[in-house]
Design a protein around this motif. Sequence first.
Motif, PDB file in Angstrom:
ATOM      1  N   THR A 231      37.920  40.705  32.444  1.00  0.00           N
ATOM      2  CA  THR A 231      38.260  41.805  33.399  1.00  0.00           C
ATOM      3  C   THR A 231      37.981  41.598  34.858  1.00  0.00           C
ATOM      4  OG1 THR A 231      37.958  43.265  31.423  1.00  0.00           O
ATOM      5  CG2 THR A 231      38.355  44.474  33.582  1.00  0.00           C
ATOM      6  N   ILE A 232      36.590  41.112  35.102  1.00  0.00           N
ATOM      7  CA  ILE A 232      36.201  40.944  36.419  1.00  0.00           C
ATOM      8  C   ILE A 232      36.731  39.767  36.920  1.00  0.00           C
ATOM      9  CG2 ILE A 232      34.149  39.666  37.559  1.00  0.00           C
ATOM     10  CD1 ILE A 232      34.037  42.846  37.805  1.00  0.00           C
ATOM     11  N   VAL A 233      37.185  38.705  36.268  1.00  0.00           N
ATOM     12  CA  VAL A 233      37.967  37.592  36.777  1.00  0.00           C
ATOM     13  C   VAL A 233      39.465  38.188  37.151  1.00  0.00           C
ATOM     14  CG1 VAL A 233      39.159  35.318  36.285  1.00  0.00           C
ATOM     15  CG2 VAL A 233      36.908  35.869  35.301  1.00  0.00           C
ATOM     16  N   ALA A 234      39.885  39.076  36.299  1.00  0.00           N
ATOM     17  CA  ALA A 234      41.406  39.383  36.740  1.00  0.00           C
ATOM     18  C   ALA A 234      41.210  40.279  37.979  1.00  0.00           C
ATOM     19  CB  ALA A 234      41.625  40.391  35.417  1.00  0.00           C
ATOM     20  N   HIS A 235      40.063  41.238  38.074  1.00  0.00           N
ATOM     21  CA  HIS A 235      40.031  41.881  39.005  1.00  0.00           C
ATOM     22  C   HIS A 235      39.908  41.489  40.451  1.00  0.00           C
ATOM     23  CE1 HIS A 235      37.696  44.428  42.128  1.00  0.00           C
ATOM     24  NE2 HIS A 235      36.633  43.359  42.056  1.00  0.00           N
ATOM     25  N   ALA A 236      39.322  40.039  40.437  1.00  0.00           N
ATOM     26  CA  ALA A 236      38.979  39.091  41.569  1.00  0.00           C
ATOM     27  C   ALA A 236      40.284  38.549  41.959  1.00  0.00           C
ATOM     28  CB  ALA A 236      38.058  38.093  41.401  1.00  0.00           C
ATOM     29  N   LYS A 237      41.097  38.156  41.041  1.00  0.00           N
ATOM     30  CA  LYS A 237      42.417  37.843  41.092  1.00  0.00           C
ATOM     31  C   LYS A 237      43.333  38.697  41.832  1.00  0.00           C
ATOM     32  CE  LYS A 237      42.555  33.956  37.704  1.00  0.00           C
ATOM     33  NZ  LYS A 237      43.174  32.774  38.356  1.00  0.00           N
ATOM     34  N   ALA A 238      43.277  40.018  41.460  1.00  0.00           N
ATOM     35  CA  ALA A 238      43.989  41.108  42.194  1.00  0.00           C
ATOM     36  C   ALA A 238      43.639  41.383  43.430  1.00  0.00           C
ATOM     37  CB  ALA A 238      43.818  42.373  41.251  1.00  0.00           C
ATOM     38  N   VAL A 239      42.350  41.273  43.562  1.00  0.00           N
ATOM     39  CA  VAL A 239      42.036  41.214  45.131  1.00  0.00           C
ATOM     40  C   VAL A 239      42.178  40.071  46.016  1.00  0.00           C
ATOM     41  CG1 VAL A 239      39.800  41.284  46.408  1.00  0.00           C
ATOM     42  CG2 VAL A 239      39.732  42.807  44.746  1.00  0.00           C
ATOM     43  N   LYS A 240      42.148  38.941  45.462  1.00  0.00           N
ATOM     44  CA  LYS A 240      42.902  37.676  46.196  1.00  0.00           C
ATOM     45  C   LYS A 240      44.306  38.054  46.326  1.00  0.00           C
ATOM     46  CE  LYS A 240      43.252  32.653  45.577  1.00  0.00           C
ATOM     47  NZ  LYS A 240      44.596  32.430  45.758  1.00  0.00           N
ATOM     48  N   ALA A 241      45.083  38.597  45.446  1.00  0.00           N
ATOM     49  CA  ALA A 241      46.410  38.940  45.850  1.00  0.00           C
ATOM     50  C   ALA A 241      46.891  39.788  46.707  1.00  0.00           C
ATOM     51  CB  ALA A 241      47.041  39.183  44.309  1.00  0.00           C
ATOM     52  N   PHE A 242      45.811  40.828  46.889  1.00  0.00           N
ATOM     53  CA  PHE A 242      45.946  41.955  47.723  1.00  0.00           C
ATOM     54  C   PHE A 242      45.716  41.264  49.367  1.00  0.00           C
ATOM     55  CE2 PHE A 242      43.994  45.274  50.306  1.00  0.00           C
ATOM     56  CZ  PHE A 242      45.027  46.190  50.286  1.00  0.00           C
ATOM     57  N   ARG A 243      44.729  40.499  49.289  1.00  0.00           N
ATOM     58  CA  ARG A 243      44.494  39.890  50.636  1.00  0.00           C
ATOM     59  C   ARG A 243      45.725  39.131  51.152  1.00  0.00           C
ATOM     60  NH1 ARG A 243      40.240  42.649  50.260  1.00  0.00           N
ATOM     61  NH2 ARG A 243      38.372  42.317  49.874  1.00  0.00           N
ATOM     62  N   GLU A 244      46.261  38.305  50.244  1.00  0.00           N
ATOM     63  CA  GLU A 244      47.382  37.410  50.673  1.00  0.00           C
ATOM     64  C   GLU A 244      48.576  38.358  50.920  1.00  0.00           C
ATOM     65  OE1 GLU A 244      47.588  35.140  46.987  1.00  0.00           O
ATOM     66  OE2 GLU A 244      45.881  33.820  47.739  1.00  0.00           O
ATOM     67  N   ALA A 245      48.608  39.394  50.417  1.00  0.00           N
ATOM     68  CA  ALA A 245      49.672  40.526  50.821  1.00  0.00           C
ATOM     69  C   ALA A 245      49.697  40.995  52.220  1.00  0.00           C
ATOM     70  CB  ALA A 245      49.756  41.615  49.467  1.00  0.00           C
ATOM     71  N   ASN A 246      48.630  41.064  52.666  1.00  0.00           N
ATOM     72  CA  ASN A 246      48.221  41.385  54.030  1.00  0.00           C
ATOM     73  C   ASN A 246      48.923  42.709  54.434  1.00  0.00           C
ATOM     74  OD1 ASN A 246      47.268  40.702  56.459  1.00  0.00           O
ATOM     75  ND2 ASN A 246      48.884  39.624  57.172  1.00  0.00           N
ATOM     76  N   ILE A 247      48.261  43.699  53.546  1.00  0.00           N
ATOM     77  CA  ILE A 247      48.817  45.008  53.675  1.00  0.00           C
ATOM     78  C   ILE A 247      48.023  45.916  54.927  1.00  0.00           C
ATOM     79  CG2 ILE A 247      48.649  47.448  52.654  1.00  0.00           C
ATOM     80  CD1 ILE A 247      49.280  45.940  50.035  1.00  0.00           C
ATOM     81  N   LYS A 248      48.687  46.222  55.948  1.00  0.00           N
ATOM     82  CA  LYS A 248      48.356  46.790  57.173  1.00  0.00           C
ATOM     83  C   LYS A 248      47.538  47.976  56.797  1.00  0.00           C
ATOM     84  CE  LYS A 248      49.765  47.800  61.869  1.00  0.00           C
ATOM     85  NZ  LYS A 248      49.156  49.239  62.073  1.00  0.00           N
TER      86      LYS A 248
END
Length: 470
Positions: A207-224
């Motif tokens: 679950t923590i690995v999945a969480h970290a992958k989602a955080v990585k995806a969020f950073r890559e999405a570059n949401i203003k």
Amino acid sequence: MERADDGIKDVQYRFPKDFWLGGASSATQIEGAAREGGKGLNIWDYWFEKEPHRFYDGVGPDTTSDFYHRYREDIKLMKELGHNSFRFSISWSRLIPGGIGEVNPEAVDFYNRVIDELLANGIEPFANLYHFDMPLEMQQLGGWESRKVVEAYARYARICFEKFGDRVKKWFTHNEPIVPVEGGYLYDFHYPNIVDFRRAVQVAYHTIVAHAKAVKAFREANIKDGKIGIILNLTPSYPRSEHPADRQAAHIADLLFNRSFLDPAVKGEYPQDLIDLLKAHGFLPVTQEGDLELIREHTIDWLGVNYYQPRRVKAKETLPNPYAPFMPERFFDNYEMPGRKMNPYRGWEIYEKGIYDILINLRDNYGNIECFISENGMGVQNEERFIKDGIIQDDYRIDFIKEHLKWVHKALSEGCNVKGYHLWAFMDCWSWTNAYKNRYGFVSVDLKTQKRTPKKSAYWFKAFAENGGF
């Protein structure tokens, strides 16, 4: 809307102008329409089909509070009741039936309408990606035990950021990730009803690995102006006494139930004491190369804190049964403090100072990370008993909220970086196996007619929001 007497005269406890005030919810608990709009089945739909007797009064997740069809009137009511924010979750099995494959356009349309409606009413949407509702096909692959499911979740997160990140700026990866571990893999109150400590540890780790992958995806999405976090039900672990054995029992309970998620999410690493404990008993999870680096490099921006009750523990009174399943209680016994205040309906202790202790701990030991109270609430059975002049007179809920907010106020005055308070829940909702046994909402929901009626607490909260305090 006619306003009942709110009981607020002079403001003694003032809160910042931009303090987030609102309610929380989750997809499975309010949406209903479980088999409509192209939605796939999740584990709750399946489990209810299989064992309806395990759900209070045989009420399952099919209809719940029908937010899927009534979101417009619900959001209008939020605005009328002074809310400036609302946390909801996106249903993975609605957005991507089966968990992988095609995106469901009807789901995209539904969540777009909800988000747009919230924004049109001046309510900031807080979106959570996962709230206990694993798509059935993902569970059949092994749920959070499976790396395939971790990858599918990371893809799902990316899709959510792409579809909704232009308008939703406040995101969370998981709500209370310890609960599926406890419920599904230790104590048998969530599907898949497994009792196995080793598998529980693996589920928590993935679950923590999945969480970290989602955080990585969020950073890559570059949401203003975007922020991403996690929502944890932080349950302070209080020892019975200052005796070293009692203090050690509380320390281990804290490691297992709080710090197993809090430390990797905020600090990017697991507590050494937790690693040593799992290692000593032969329960370290299976890891992959790059995992620890991923976790270290993808910590959160902010934290949601759910608080309902404390955990009180003492040193073990007896040696564990060597033939019984290995459980967290191998290290402590639960302790019932004499004279504790109780919510008799839920069987939970009410200890308002716990919310302050959590915030001080975050200030002193977790870099004073930006946070907000993402859930706090009181479930009460048969609230119809308290109807007077057509309104549920839930003074007990007003008192509960006020006494917790006083401690939040104190934490704020002592420099804690706490930015808001959301009640669980905006309206009465379906509560997993408890269904509608206990009601939590500011707004009462008649299950036969789906009529919404604000309770006395809703008007008190509205006045609190308008006055900037109480």
